[in-house]
Design a protein around this motif. Structure first.
Motif, PDB file in Angstrom:
ATOM      1  N   ASP A 201       0.813  -1.215   0.000  1.00  0.00           N
ATOM      2  CA  ASP A 201       0.000   0.000   0.000  1.00  0.00           C
ATOM      3  C   ASP A 201       0.848   1.268   0.000  1.00  0.00           C
ATOM      4  O   ASP A 201       0.434   2.296  -0.550  1.00  0.00           O
ATOM      5  CB  ASP A 201      -0.950   0.012   1.199  1.00  0.00           C
ATOM      6  CG  ASP A 201      -2.076  -1.021   1.071  1.00  0.00           C
ATOM      7  OD1 ASP A 201      -2.204  -1.603  -0.039  1.00  0.00           O
ATOM      8  OD2 ASP A 201      -2.794  -1.254   2.057  1.00  0.00           O
ATOM      9  N   THR A 204       2.121   1.567  -4.073  1.00  0.00           N
ATOM     10  CA  THR A 204       1.206   1.833  -5.178  1.00  0.00           C
ATOM     11  C   THR A 204      -0.209   1.401  -4.798  1.00  0.00           C
ATOM     12  O   THR A 204      -0.417   0.765  -3.754  1.00  0.00           O
ATOM     13  CB  THR A 204       1.685   1.104  -6.455  1.00  0.00           C
ATOM     14  OG1 THR A 204       0.915   1.532  -7.561  1.00  0.00           O
ATOM     15  CG2 THR A 204       1.603  -0.398  -6.310  1.00  0.00           C
ATOM     16  N   ASN A 205      -1.197   1.764  -5.636  1.00  0.00           N
ATOM     17  CA  ASN A 205      -2.598   1.464  -5.312  1.00  0.00           C
ATOM     18  C   ASN A 205      -2.948   0.010  -5.644  1.00  0.00           C
ATOM     19  O   ASN A 205      -2.157  -0.721  -6.222  1.00  0.00           O
ATOM     20  CB  ASN A 205      -3.538   2.436  -6.043  1.00  0.00           C
ATOM     21  CG  ASN A 205      -3.431   2.334  -7.561  1.00  0.00           C
ATOM     22  OD1 ASN A 205      -3.192   1.262  -8.104  1.00  0.00           O
ATOM     23  ND2 ASN A 205      -3.627   3.462  -8.243  1.00  0.00           N
ATOM     24  N   ARG A 206      -4.173  -0.391  -5.262  1.00  0.00           N
ATOM     25  CA  ARG A 206      -4.559  -1.788  -5.406  1.00  0.00           C
ATOM     26  C   ARG A 206      -4.583  -2.244  -6.865  1.00  0.00           C
ATOM     27  O   ARG A 206      -4.232  -3.386  -7.169  1.00  0.00           O
ATOM     28  CB  ARG A 206      -5.934  -2.014  -4.752  1.00  0.00           C
ATOM     29  CG  ARG A 206      -5.924  -1.914  -3.236  1.00  0.00           C
ATOM     30  CD  ARG A 206      -4.964  -2.939  -2.623  1.00  0.00           C
ATOM     31  NE  ARG A 206      -4.747  -2.766  -1.214  1.00  0.00           N
ATOM     32  CZ  ARG A 206      -5.443  -3.384  -0.260  1.00  0.00           C
ATOM     33  NH1 ARG A 206      -6.427  -4.204  -0.585  1.00  0.00           N
ATOM     34  NH2 ARG A 206      -5.161  -3.182   1.013  1.00  0.00           N
ATOM     35  N   THR A 207      -5.002  -1.369  -7.778  1.00  0.00           N
ATOM     36  CA  THR A 207      -5.023  -1.734  -9.195  1.00  0.00           C
ATOM     37  C   THR A 207      -3.621  -2.069  -9.680  1.00  0.00           C
ATOM     38  O   THR A 207      -3.396  -3.100 -10.330  1.00  0.00           O
ATOM     39  CB  THR A 207      -5.599  -0.586 -10.039  1.00  0.00           C
ATOM     40  OG1 THR A 207      -6.943  -0.341  -9.615  1.00  0.00           O
ATOM     41  CG2 THR A 207      -5.605  -0.934 -11.520  1.00  0.00           C
ATOM     42  N   ASN A 208      -2.665  -1.219  -9.341  1.00  0.00           N
ATOM     43  CA  ASN A 208      -1.292  -1.466  -9.775  1.00  0.00           C
ATOM     44  C   ASN A 208      -0.650  -2.636  -9.032  1.00  0.00           C
ATOM     45  O   ASN A 208       0.232  -3.315  -9.577  1.00  0.00           O
ATOM     46  CB  ASN A 208      -0.454  -0.201  -9.619  1.00  0.00           C
ATOM     47  CG  ASN A 208      -0.824   0.845 -10.640  1.00  0.00           C
ATOM     48  OD1 ASN A 208      -1.330   0.528 -11.714  1.00  0.00           O
ATOM     49  ND2 ASN A 208      -0.602   2.116 -10.323  1.00  0.00           N
ATOM     50  N   GLN A 209      -1.098  -2.897  -7.812  1.00  0.00           N
ATOM     51  CA  GLN A 209      -0.625  -4.088  -7.109  1.00  0.00           C
ATOM     52  C   GLN A 209      -1.036  -5.350  -7.871  1.00  0.00           C
ATOM     53  O   GLN A 209      -0.273  -6.315  -7.952  1.00  0.00           O
ATOM     54  CB  GLN A 209      -1.165  -4.121  -5.687  1.00  0.00           C
ATOM     55  CG  GLN A 209      -0.533  -3.074  -4.776  1.00  0.00           C
ATOM     56  CD  GLN A 209      -1.185  -3.007  -3.406  1.00  0.00           C
ATOM     57  OE1 GLN A 209      -1.666  -4.006  -2.893  1.00  0.00           O
ATOM     58  NE2 GLN A 209      -1.208  -1.814  -2.814  1.00  0.00           N
TER      59      GLN A 209
END
Length: 341
Positions: A201, A204-209
């Protein structure tokens, strides 16, 4: 193995090792030896520690039809060596690969040398050198650090590292190829978060994770073909998303990167480092800084300065490296280039 280069006999092996926490794992690798009668004395051994092929189980070098073509260390078989090439933990075995995790990788390398000694046709001795490229340069340096305590039954003669990551945060930050840096960062973040529960977290954000996870799970390093469009787009996205992120400043990744960087005070000599001044993945300045730290401790260091690209680091320096290793086995005094660094 049946499909081996001329004059080479080889075996795929499975053997036991332990990670840094003492957990046991069945892991794999390749052992290669000259196609000759067993000699009266045990053969000299080189542990070849491979560079980054990926972190997914399918990315193991031993599974690849290109294994011999892209494993520069196999050149040493022609000079009479047994070459031991571990896959490390988690490649060709069902657990997450501990990417750039020093103790886990060192143990897997040392236990591979032990395993080779169980093959009568290899005739492997207990004296060995370790030689690696890129991620494998990091592995070689960690193997040298751990050899005496983890494997007192083996004798380390020499250590050679081509384009080795040494200061992991600096290496992930300073390589000039931003796309390669993004892919390697994805490998590291996915490996470390999966193994140790680190949250991404702060990076990067959850989409990029999710993109990082897919990049790591679906991609092995392609040596001879272009990556798919989806891979290219994913790498570009992560390169943008992490452009100004320094994992050295983001916990727990920063502490973990420092723990698994190579301590120059703990690497025994004699040591050879080969580094291209034009390397866009392992920053030459980071490697040179490490080498100077080794020199300040009085460790004899052979420095090979090259001009090729990162992927050719071991191949470009192989003839000189094998000659240097042979001279160490022969008991000759090691050359020292510290004054010229």
């Amino acid at each position: 193995m049946t499909d081996t280069p001329p004059g080479v006999q080889a075996w795929r092996v499975q053997y036991w090792t332990t990670n840094g926490n003492g957990q046991r794992f069945a892991v794999t690798g390749v052992v290669a030896a000259p196609m000759e009668a067993i000699p009266p004395r045990p053969r000299r051994v080189i542990a070849w520690t491979h560079g980054a092929w990926g972190v997914a189980e399918k990315c193991a070098p031993s599974l690849s039809p290109d294994f011999f073509a892209y494993s520069a260390g196999m050149d040493a078989v022609r000079s009479g060596y047994v070459v031991v090439a571990p896959d490390y933990i988690g490649l060709a075995s069902p657990t997450m690969h501990p990417f750039l995790v020093g103790p886990d990788t060192a143990n897997a390398v040392l236990d591979a040398v032990r395993a080779a000694r169980e093959i009568p046709g290899a005739a492997a001795g207990s004296n060995f050198a370790v030689w690696g490229e890129s991620q494998g340069g990091h592995a070689a340096l960690w193997t040298a650090t751990a050899a005496r305590s983890y494997a007192p039954d083996l004798t380390l003669v020499a250590t050679a590292a081509a384009a080795p990551p040494t200061d992991l945060a600096a290496n992930l930050r300073e390589g000039s190829d931003k796309n390669a840096r993004a892919l390697l960062l994805s490998f590291a973040l996915h490996s470390w978060s999966t193994l140790y529960g680190f949250s991404m977290d702060g990076i990067t954000n959850r989409t990029n994770q999710g993109i990082i996870t897919r990049l790591a799970q679906n991609n092995c390093v392609a040596f001879n073909k272009k990556p798919k469009l989806g891979t290219i787009l994913g790498i570009l996205t992560i390169a943008r998303a992490t452009k100004n992120k320094d994992i050295a400043r983001i916990e727990p990744f920063g502490s973990f990167a420092r723990t698994n960087s190579v301590d120059p005070a703990r690497v025994p000599g004699p040591l050879l480092i080969a580094q291209s001044r034009n390397d866009t993945i392992v920053a030459p300045a980071v490697t040179r800084k490490f080498a100077k730290s080794v020199c300040r401790r009085g460790t004899p260091l052979r420095w090979i300065d090259m001009t090729g690209d990162h992927g050719a680091s071991a191949r470009e320096s192989s003839q000189e490296t094998i000659g240097w290793i042979t001279s160490r086995f022969d008991g000759n005094p090691p050359p020292n280039d510290c004054r010229s660094l």
